[in-house]
Design an enzyme around this catalytic site. Structure first.
Site, short mmCIF file in Angstrom:
data_model
loop_
_atom_site.label_atom_id
_atom_site.label_comp_id
_atom_site.label_asym_id
_atom_site.label_seq_id
_atom_site.Cartn_x
_atom_site.Cartn_y
_atom_site.Cartn_z
N GLU A 1 -13.90 -4.86 -12.15
CA GLU A 1 -13.10 -4.52 -13.33
C GLU A 1 -13.40 -5.53 -14.44
O GLU A 1 -13.56 -6.71 -14.14
CB GLU A 1 -11.60 -4.56 -12.99
CG GLU A 1 -11.22 -3.48 -11.99
CD GLU A 1 -9.74 -3.52 -11.60
OE1 GLU A 1 -8.96 -4.28 -12.22
OE2 GLU A 1 -9.37 -2.78 -10.68
N HIS B 1 -6.36 -0.13 -14.68
CA HIS B 1 -5.50 -1.02 -13.89
C HIS B 1 -4.14 -1.22 -14.58
O HIS B 1 -3.76 -2.34 -14.93
CB HIS B 1 -6.20 -2.38 -13.67
CG HIS B 1 -5.66 -3.13 -12.48
ND1 HIS B 1 -6.45 -3.80 -11.58
CD2 HIS B 1 -4.40 -3.31 -12.05
CE1 HIS B 1 -5.70 -4.37 -10.66
NE2 HIS B 1 -4.45 -4.08 -10.93
N ARG C 1 -6.27 -1.45 -4.46
CA ARG C 1 -7.39 -2.27 -4.94
C ARG C 1 -8.65 -1.43 -4.78
O ARG C 1 -8.78 -0.66 -3.83
CB ARG C 1 -7.53 -3.55 -4.11
CG ARG C 1 -6.50 -4.62 -4.41
CD ARG C 1 -6.71 -5.25 -5.79
NE ARG C 1 -5.76 -6.31 -6.08
CZ ARG C 1 -4.66 -6.16 -6.82
NH1 ARG C 1 -4.36 -4.98 -7.35
NH2 ARG C 1 -3.87 -7.19 -7.05
C1 GLV Z 1 -1.75 -5.69 -10.06
O1 GLV Z 1 -2.65 -5.12 -9.57
C2 GLV Z 1 -0.91 -6.56 -9.31
O2 GLV Z 1 -1.32 -6.93 -8.19
O3 GLV Z 1 0.18 -6.87 -9.78
#
Ligand code: GLV
Length: 315
Positions: A259, A278, A230
């Site tokens: 984001e 991401h 994260r």
């Molecule tokens: C993506 O970041 C997830 O947590 O699946």
């Protein structure tokens, strides 16, 4: 005592129908509501007993008064830990799915660096024959910050290239496939010896900002940081300085405190940074559905759910 069908709310902003098609439950045991907008979710929130979701608007949760179980389609559960989820509600995630994806992402970008893939393509476009020796992965140390199930998948991939793998966990206890494990208290010692640092920790009050200026300064100037956990695990201002002033060689970043990363953000333009949107650990309906279906059968039979999150611990 027999009871009526269990109300299941499935929410996903873009792929709700794809997930819905793959839900399997015994006849008449569930009533499935499918939502891809906030308004659609609001229609069924009050009666939902089960929430099967990705990217759910957390502020709606207090209105889900009958909620008993949330199945997350993703890996990280941080948004449900900060959201006002009533204490008795069970939270489950999808274990075992994300490791292979994230190992592929991490090793893929390591190879992009060592094989100088961008420079090779540029030379090709300029019709320039420009030999060089690639950097070696064999014998180098890959440090995994957060050696859980995803971290172990990355460790396996790294060892296939002959890398030495180190890891950090809360306990510092041995982890299969990891050559040396450090406890959280030895974070800087771990950082000092890694050639690559991959961050896959969950975001919790304990891990927020765990990589700050002292940690970045502890890293080798030749080392790269790969953040696929994260964004808020790393202090962003310190990271930008580290990259500009070359305390470290570079960073591969898939996650950011905010984001999407805003267009004016300085990270976009740093030459030693790769920004990806991401995508390191995608959730696919085909992979998540069997996990949900198995848990749904367990839920209906009052059996223990798989992938239960310890809400106090945060993962
Ligand atoms: C993506 O970041 C997830 O947590 O699946």
């Amino acid at each position: 005592m027999p009871r009526g069908p269990v109300s299941v709310l499935l929410y996903h902003p873009d792929a709700a129908a794809d997930y819905a098609r793959l839900v399997r439950a015994p006849r008449d045991r569930i009533r499935l509501h499918v939502a891809s907008t906030r308004e659609e979710a609001e229609l069924h929130l009050a009666e939902a007993e089960v929430l099967y979701t990705w990217g759910f608007p957390g502020e709606l949760l207090p209105r889900a008064k009958r909620l008993r179980w949330v199945q997350i389609m993703g890996a990280g559960v941080d948004r449900f830990l900060t959201a006002p989820l009533p204490p008795g509600v069970k939270l489950t995630r999808a274990p075992g799915v994300f490791g292979p994806w994230m190992a592929q992402y991490a090793l893929g970008w390591l190879l992009w660096v060592t094989q100088r893939m961008e420079a090779v393509r540029q030379a090709q476009q300029a019709r320039r024959w420009a030999p060089f020796n690639a950097d070696r992965l064999h014998g180098r140390t890959l440090g995994i910050l957060g050696a859980g199930s995803i971290g172990r998948a990355i460790a396996r991939a790294a060892r296939a290239f002959g890398m030495r793998v180190t890891g950090v966990t809360r306990s510092g206890r041995r982890v299969a496939g990891v050559d040396r494990v450090y406890g959280r208290g030895a974070l800087r010692a771990f950082l000092r010896e890694a050639d690559w640092v991959v961050v896959v920790l969950p975001l919790t009050p304990e891990t927020r900002g765990i990589i700050g200026e002292p940690e970045l300064r502890a890293m080798k100037p030749s080392a790269w940081l790969v953040n696929i956990g994260r964004g808020a695990l790393v202090e962003e201002a310190a990271l930008i300085r580290a990259l500009q002033e070359r305390w470290i060689a570079g960073a591969i970043l898939d996650v950011f405190p905010k984001e999407p990363l805003p267009p004016e953000h300085p990270l976009w333009a740093l030459p030693n940074v790769v920004v990806t949107p991401h995508i390191a650990g995608p959730s696919t309906p085909e992979e998540i559905a069997p996990i949900f279906n198995a848990n749904l059968r367990r839920y209906l039979a009052d059996r223990r759910l798989l992938g239960l999150v310890d809400r106090r611990r945060g993962y």
